[in-house]
Design an enzyme around this catalytic site. Structure first.
Site, short mmCIF file in Angstrom:
data_model
loop_
_atom_site.label_atom_id
_atom_site.label_comp_id
_atom_site.label_asym_id
_atom_site.label_seq_id
_atom_site.Cartn_x
_atom_site.Cartn_y
_atom_site.Cartn_z
N VAL A 11 -79.98 -29.50 23.75
CA VAL A 11 -81.34 -28.98 23.86
C VAL A 11 -81.69 -28.60 25.30
O VAL A 11 -82.16 -27.50 25.57
CB VAL A 11 -82.36 -30.01 23.31
N LYS A 35 -70.67 -33.84 34.43
CA LYS A 35 -71.30 -32.71 33.76
C LYS A 35 -71.94 -31.77 34.79
O LYS A 35 -71.77 -30.56 34.74
CB LYS A 35 -72.38 -33.24 32.82
N GLU A 149 -88.60 -29.48 19.57
CA GLU A 149 -87.65 -28.36 19.51
C GLU A 149 -87.06 -28.25 18.10
O GLU A 149 -86.70 -29.25 17.51
CB GLU A 149 -86.53 -28.60 20.54
N LEU A 151 -84.48 -25.91 17.34
CA LEU A 151 -83.23 -25.14 17.34
C LEU A 151 -82.14 -25.86 16.53
O LEU A 151 -82.16 -27.08 16.38
CB LEU A 151 -82.75 -24.86 18.77
N LYS A 205 -92.28 -32.47 13.87
CA LYS A 205 -90.82 -32.45 14.06
C LYS A 205 -90.12 -33.36 13.05
O LYS A 205 -89.18 -32.96 12.37
CB LYS A 205 -90.50 -32.89 15.50
N LEU A 251 -79.89 -25.23 0.39
CA LEU A 251 -79.65 -25.71 -0.97
C LEU A 251 -78.16 -25.93 -1.20
O LEU A 251 -77.73 -26.09 -2.33
CB LEU A 251 -80.15 -24.67 -1.98
N GLY A 258 -74.84 -34.33 8.21
CA GLY A 258 -74.49 -35.14 9.38
C GLY A 258 -75.20 -34.59 10.59
O GLY A 258 -76.28 -34.00 10.48
N CYS A 261 -79.03 -35.30 14.49
CA CYS A 261 -80.48 -35.43 14.27
C CYS A 261 -80.92 -35.85 12.87
O CYS A 261 -81.64 -36.83 12.76
CB CYS A 261 -81.16 -34.14 14.69
N1 NAI Z 1 -79.03 -31.40 19.26
C1 NAI Z 1 -79.95 -30.67 18.64
O1 NAI Z 1 -79.64 -29.69 17.95
C2 NAI Z 1 -81.41 -31.00 18.75
C3 NAI Z 1 -81.82 -32.17 19.38
N2 NAI Z 1 -83.18 -32.46 19.45
C4 NAI Z 1 -83.63 -33.66 20.15
O2 NAI Z 1 -83.52 -33.41 21.56
C5 NAI Z 1 -83.16 -34.60 22.26
C6 NAI Z 1 -81.89 -34.36 23.06
O3 NAI Z 1 -80.85 -34.09 22.15
P1 NAI Z 1 -79.46 -33.48 22.61
O4 NAI Z 1 -79.68 -32.36 23.55
O5 NAI Z 1 -78.67 -33.25 21.37
O6 NAI Z 1 -78.86 -34.72 23.40
P2 NAI Z 1 -77.48 -34.82 24.21
O7 NAI Z 1 -76.99 -36.19 23.98
O8 NAI Z 1 -76.62 -33.65 23.88
O9 NAI Z 1 -77.92 -34.66 25.73
C7 NAI Z 1 -78.72 -35.54 26.43
C8 NAI Z 1 -78.43 -35.41 27.94
O10 NAI Z 1 -79.32 -36.26 28.66
C9 NAI Z 1 -78.59 -36.82 29.75
N3 NAI Z 1 -79.29 -38.01 30.25
C10 NAI Z 1 -79.33 -39.26 29.72
N4 NAI Z 1 -80.10 -40.06 30.49
C11 NAI Z 1 -80.56 -39.31 31.51
C12 NAI Z 1 -81.39 -39.57 32.64
N5 NAI Z 1 -81.93 -40.76 32.83
N6 NAI Z 1 -81.63 -38.56 33.49
C13 NAI Z 1 -81.09 -37.33 33.31
N7 NAI Z 1 -80.29 -37.03 32.25
C14 NAI Z 1 -80.04 -38.01 31.37
C15 NAI Z 1 -77.22 -37.08 29.17
O11 NAI Z 1 -76.26 -37.24 30.20
C16 NAI Z 1 -77.01 -35.82 28.32
O12 NAI Z 1 -76.41 -34.79 29.08
C17 NAI Z 1 -83.07 -35.69 21.19
O13 NAI Z 1 -84.30 -36.33 21.09
C18 NAI Z 1 -82.79 -34.91 19.92
O14 NAI Z 1 -83.24 -35.59 18.77
C19 NAI Z 1 -84.11 -31.62 18.95
C20 NAI Z 1 -83.75 -30.44 18.35
C21 NAI Z 1 -82.38 -30.04 18.21
O1 UGA Z 2 -83.53 -31.73 15.28
C1 UGA Z 2 -82.44 -31.21 15.30
O2 UGA Z 2 -81.48 -31.60 15.92
C2 UGA Z 2 -82.16 -30.00 14.46
O3 UGA Z 2 -81.59 -30.49 13.22
C3 UGA Z 2 -81.17 -29.47 12.33
O4 UGA Z 2 -80.17 -28.64 12.95
P1 UGA Z 2 -78.64 -29.05 13.03
O5 UGA Z 2 -78.49 -30.54 12.89
O6 UGA Z 2 -78.09 -28.39 14.23
O7 UGA Z 2 -77.90 -28.38 11.79
P2 UGA Z 2 -78.30 -27.92 10.32
O8 UGA Z 2 -77.84 -26.54 10.14
O9 UGA Z 2 -79.70 -28.21 9.99
O10 UGA Z 2 -77.36 -28.86 9.45
C4 UGA Z 2 -77.52 -30.26 9.44
C5 UGA Z 2 -76.58 -30.88 8.42
O11 UGA Z 2 -76.97 -30.52 7.10
C6 UGA Z 2 -75.87 -29.99 6.39
N1 UGA Z 2 -76.36 -28.97 5.43
C7 UGA Z 2 -77.18 -27.98 5.84
C8 UGA Z 2 -77.65 -27.05 4.95
C9 UGA Z 2 -77.29 -27.13 3.60
O12 UGA Z 2 -77.69 -26.31 2.72
N2 UGA Z 2 -76.47 -28.13 3.23
C10 UGA Z 2 -75.99 -29.07 4.10
O13 UGA Z 2 -75.24 -29.99 3.70
C11 UGA Z 2 -74.95 -29.41 7.45
O14 UGA Z 2 -73.63 -29.32 6.97
C12 UGA Z 2 -75.12 -30.42 8.56
O15 UGA Z 2 -74.27 -31.52 8.36
C13 UGA Z 2 -82.37 -28.58 12.00
O16 UGA Z 2 -81.94 -27.52 11.14
C14 UGA Z 2 -83.00 -28.01 13.25
O17 UGA Z 2 -84.17 -27.26 12.93
C15 UGA Z 2 -83.39 -29.17 14.17
O18 UGA Z 2 -83.94 -28.69 15.38
#
Ligand code: NAI
Ligand code: UGA
Length: 435
Positions: A11, A35, A149, A151, A205, A251, A258, A261
């Protein structure tokens, strides 16, 4: 605008890069020195389609920079994004130690007005908690905004650049105005910036992710039922999805959702209900059904080999939790790998992007292939766990000559059953009749 993004994961790095792409000056802060060094050297530390182009362009333009020094980031940014992890704690709740730890430091360091933006997924009430944590040591004005977020990994750049909506939870006019100005270039297509209070934004969210997880889980149950009564879930899915109230997306049944999130967010919302004596019955069922769904394919594999997998070689296509990402957090493939190894099977695995991450977890317990066909050479069966596009139109003749038995276990329903019957391949998928 001058922006600091704290945390450069999926993110944070996408947020920072896309904000720089729209002309902002961005300083990304991460605690992970390796990193930061990698990023300073121009290397994107994650696989996310299209991110590399924007990343390089904005570093070259001098708009995107990196540091490990939080104070430097806080001095630099007028807006401070918190994109920190909120992993599952032992009791299922979201662990806020990263967010509140940084909030404490913000209180100690800031010397002028800042908008602190919570982009991490955090439970209702966290904006207040961040505010009171900062206030403990803070000598200057600041506002805390919730800006969840939405995404998806694999589509992160597109989702960020052209969001269907932006949600801003704020009770401060000053901060709301700053956020609207910041996001204005992203919503020129007319998609809305929705302003609400912080708590509603935080819940939007969790409600969104939990709803999507519920939708998938519902279909997984329908698929399991289809298998028992002789219906075909693909036909049911298409029949249902054409109703615009239901919609075609999310669907697709499989071997469970998995990722980093859905699993943690559904549990966290359930736990926050429990904390105030509200029992989210649906969410409890979703967690339970999803755990079960991960397990449904292994018995099929096992029984094909008369429950003796000792010494058998199983090829796996797809290790990431979904296509177009290298992320293996809570990937259903990991459950299958563990069960196969436990049963004494050899596993030969291939994934277009996630192999390095899997190697870190399993080392030489698995064999890894450079391409999808290599792992099938001499294997006793093929198992598909992730629906990468390159798996969709395989060379069946090559597969049949490589595999010791013409059998595919497909956790993602990639192939038409009629085609596989024609090919003479034994084919077991989800919610459809066995071939
Ligand atoms: N991965 C996704 O698709 C999405 C994630 N989110 C939410 O966004 C948040 C972040 O998720 P990700 O980006 O997936 O996490 P991530 O685990 O990929 O990245 C987190 C980053 O924060 C850094 N970090 C940890 N402690 C820190 C500190 N004290 N100061 C500076 N950096 C530090 C880590 O080294 C790492 O690079 C979570 O709450 C998640 O639920 C929301 C929408 C989409
Ligand atoms: O909070 C988050 O991290 C994000 O979580 C999901 O995004 P993401 O986890 O990247 O991926 P998805 O495409 O939503 O898939 C999640 C899981 O559901 C599964 N899935 C998805 C769609 C479907 O029809 N069936 C199914 O089994 C995927 O295989 C995967 O394991 C949400 O779609 C995002 O909007 C949100 O921001």
């Amino acid at each position: 605008m001058k922006i600091a993004v704290i945390g450069t994961g999926y993110v944070g790095l996408v947020t920072g890069t896309c904000l720089a792409e729209n002309g902002n000056d961005v300083l990304c802060v991460d605690i992970d020195k390796n990193k930061v060094n990698q990023m300073k050297a121009g290397v994107v530390p994650i696989y996310e389609p299209h991110l590399d182009v924007l990343f390089e362009r904005n570093i070259e333009a001098g708009r995107l920079n990196f540091t490990t020094d939080l104070k430097e980031g806080l001095d630099f940014g007028e807006v401070i994004f918190l994109a920190l992890p909120t992993p599952e704690d032992e009791d299922g709740s979201a662990d806020l130690k990263y967010v509140l730890g940084v909030a404490k430091e913000i209180g100690e360091y800031i010397t002028s007005y800042k908008v602190i933006v919570d982009k991490s997924t955090v439970p209702v009430g966290t904006a207040d908690l961040v505010r009171t944590t900062i206030e403990q040591d803070c000598k200057t004005e600041f506002d805390v905004v919730s800006n969840p977020e939405f995404l998806r990994e694999g589509f992160a750049v597109d989702d960020f650049m052209k969001p269907e909506r932006i949600v801003i939870g704020s009770s401060s006019e000053r901060a709301t105005e700053v956020m609207q100005r910041l996001y204005q270039p992203f919503v020129r297509s007319g998609n809305p910036v929705i302003i609400m209070d912080e708590k509603s934004a935080e819940l939007t969210k969790y409600a969104s992710n939990s709803f999507l997880a519920t939708k998938i889980t519902f279909m997984n149950e329908i698929a399991n039922y289809c298998q028992k009564v002789g219906a075909d879930v693909d036909k049911v899915r298409i029949g249902m999805g054409t109703d615009s109230r239901i919609g075609k997306r999310f669907l697709f049944p499989g071997i469970g959702y998995g990722g980093s999130c859905f699993p943690k967010d559904v549990k966290a919302l359930h736990k926050s209900g429990k904390d105030i004596n509200y029992d989210f019955k649906i969410l409890e069922a979703v967690v339970e059904v999803n755990e079960h769904q991960k397990t449904i394919l292994f018995p099929e594999v096992s029984s094909y080999f008369d429950d003796n997998l000792e010494g058998k070689t199983i090829a796996i296509w797809g290790l990431a939790f979904k296509p177009e990402t290298d992320d293996i957090r809570e990937a259903p493939a990991l459950y299958m790998i563990d069960k196969l190894l436990e049963a004494g099977a050899n596993v030969k695995a291939f994934d277009p992007e996630a192999i390095e991450n899997v190697k870190e977890k399993y080392g030489d317990k698995l064999q890894y292939g450079k391409d999808m066909y290599e792992v099938t050479e001499g294997a006793d069966a093929l198992l598909i766990c992730t629906e990468w596009s390159i798996f969709r139109t395989p060379n069946y003749d090559l597969l049949k000559s490589n595999l010791n038995n013409p059998v595919i276990f497909d956790g993602r329903n990639l192939y038409p059953t009629v085609e596989l019957a024609k090919q003479g391949i034994h084919y077991i998928s989800i919610g459809r009749q066995k071939v």
